[in-house]
Write an enzyme that holds these catalytic residues in place. Structure first.
Site, PDB file in Angstrom:
ATOM      1  N   VAL A 169       0.874  -1.169   0.000  1.00  0.00           N
ATOM      2  CA  VAL A 169       0.000   0.000   0.000  1.00  0.00           C
ATOM      3  C   VAL A 169       0.913   1.221   0.000  1.00  0.00           C
ATOM      4  O   VAL A 169       1.906   1.262   0.732  1.00  0.00           O
ATOM      5  CB  VAL A 169      -0.901   0.025   1.247  1.00  0.00           C
ATOM      6  N   CYS A 170       0.593   2.213  -0.848  1.00  0.00           N
ATOM      7  CA  CYS A 170       1.301   3.489  -0.796  1.00  0.00           C
ATOM      8  C   CYS A 170       2.800   3.273  -1.060  1.00  0.00           C
ATOM      9  O   CYS A 170       3.175   2.524  -1.960  1.00  0.00           O
ATOM     10  CB  CYS A 170       1.024   4.113   0.575  1.00  0.00           C
ATOM     11  N   THR A 171       3.665   3.883  -0.247  1.00  0.00           N
ATOM     12  CA  THR A 171       5.109   3.783  -0.474  1.00  0.00           C
ATOM     13  C   THR A 171       5.691   2.448  -0.012  1.00  0.00           C
ATOM     14  O   THR A 171       6.908   2.255  -0.084  1.00  0.00           O
ATOM     15  CB  THR A 171       5.849   4.956   0.197  1.00  0.00           C
ATOM     16  N   THR A 189       2.115   3.418  -6.664  1.00  0.00           N
ATOM     17  CA  THR A 189       2.440   3.862  -5.313  1.00  0.00           C
ATOM     18  C   THR A 189       1.704   5.178  -5.072  1.00  0.00           C
ATOM     19  O   THR A 189       0.882   5.595  -5.900  1.00  0.00           O
ATOM     20  CB  THR A 189       3.978   4.021  -5.155  1.00  0.00           C
ATOM     21  N   GLY A 209      -2.170   2.376  -4.771  1.00  0.00           N
ATOM     22  CA  GLY A 209      -1.829   3.786  -4.646  1.00  0.00           C
ATOM     23  C   GLY A 209      -1.772   4.176  -3.173  1.00  0.00           C
ATOM     24  O   GLY A 209      -1.668   3.327  -2.283  1.00  0.00           O
TER      25      GLY A 209
END
Length: 198
Positions: free
Chosen positions: A110-112, A130, A163
């Protein structure tokens, strides 16, 4: 006969983004079959198993350390300042992520958290996404990754990246749909009062 259960491990570390792990935790935990059976058992793991301080000070006590954890079917690697500033340089964490790839059915970020998967070599020649603010960093530091912009998640079979922050919820609904069907995903979204197109 019992339906299959997947064991989900969520990686925690200091300065992890709260919704990155809490979103998937909620979706997987709330998901239930028509007979009430839970298809997912969700647990948390950190490097040492000690209390972690998530972003903005939320304290979370992980269930396991790397040394005590069971074998997981699905692993969720969240992001946040701790991922992109510290854990990406933590060799023990990167080696652990890389080693888990052969054990899990699905490796997700998830994300970074995608930066940690990329550092572990798990996104080589794959499409991935990301947080929008880290698209360029992912592209620059890991040119072998085909970065996808403006999408909630990217499913590459056994590796799924999402993202930023709330997009992890969309990704988790996609996993629920993929593994146990659209009805369960729809029912879970309804219970959570989360608007999603399944």
């Amino acid at each position: 006969m019992n339906a299959k259960q997947w064991r989900v491990g969520i990686f925690l570390f200091n300065d992890v983004e709260v919704l990155d792990f809490a979103g998937p935790f909620e979706v997987f935990s709330v998901a239930a079959l028509e007979n009430g059976q839970k298809p997912f058992v969700v647990e948390t793991v950190s490097e040492k198993g000690t209390m972690i301080y998530a972003r903005n000070g939320l304290k979370v006590q992980p269930d396991f350390s790397f040394d005590t954890m069971p074998k997981f079917d699905i692993l969720v690697i969240p992001g946040g300042p701790g991922a992109r500033e510290r854990e990406i340089n933590n060799d023990k964490v990167i080696t652990w992520i890389e080693s888990q790839m052969k054990n899990v059915q699905l490796m997700t970020s998830v994300c970074t958290g995608a930066l940690l998967l990329a550092k572990a070599g798990l996104l080589k020649d794959k499409m991935a996404t990301t947080h929008w603010a880290s698209y360029e960093r992912l592209e620059k530091e890991f040119p072998e990754v085909e970065v996808q912009r403006d999408v909630k998640f990217v499913d590459e079979g056994n590796v799924i990246t999402s993202g930023g922050i709330s997009a992890g919820i969309n990704m988790t609904f996609h996993i629920v749909k993929r593994l146990v069907g659209p009805q369960v995903a729809q029912g879970t979204a309804k219970r959570m009062e989360y608007d999603i197109i399944i």
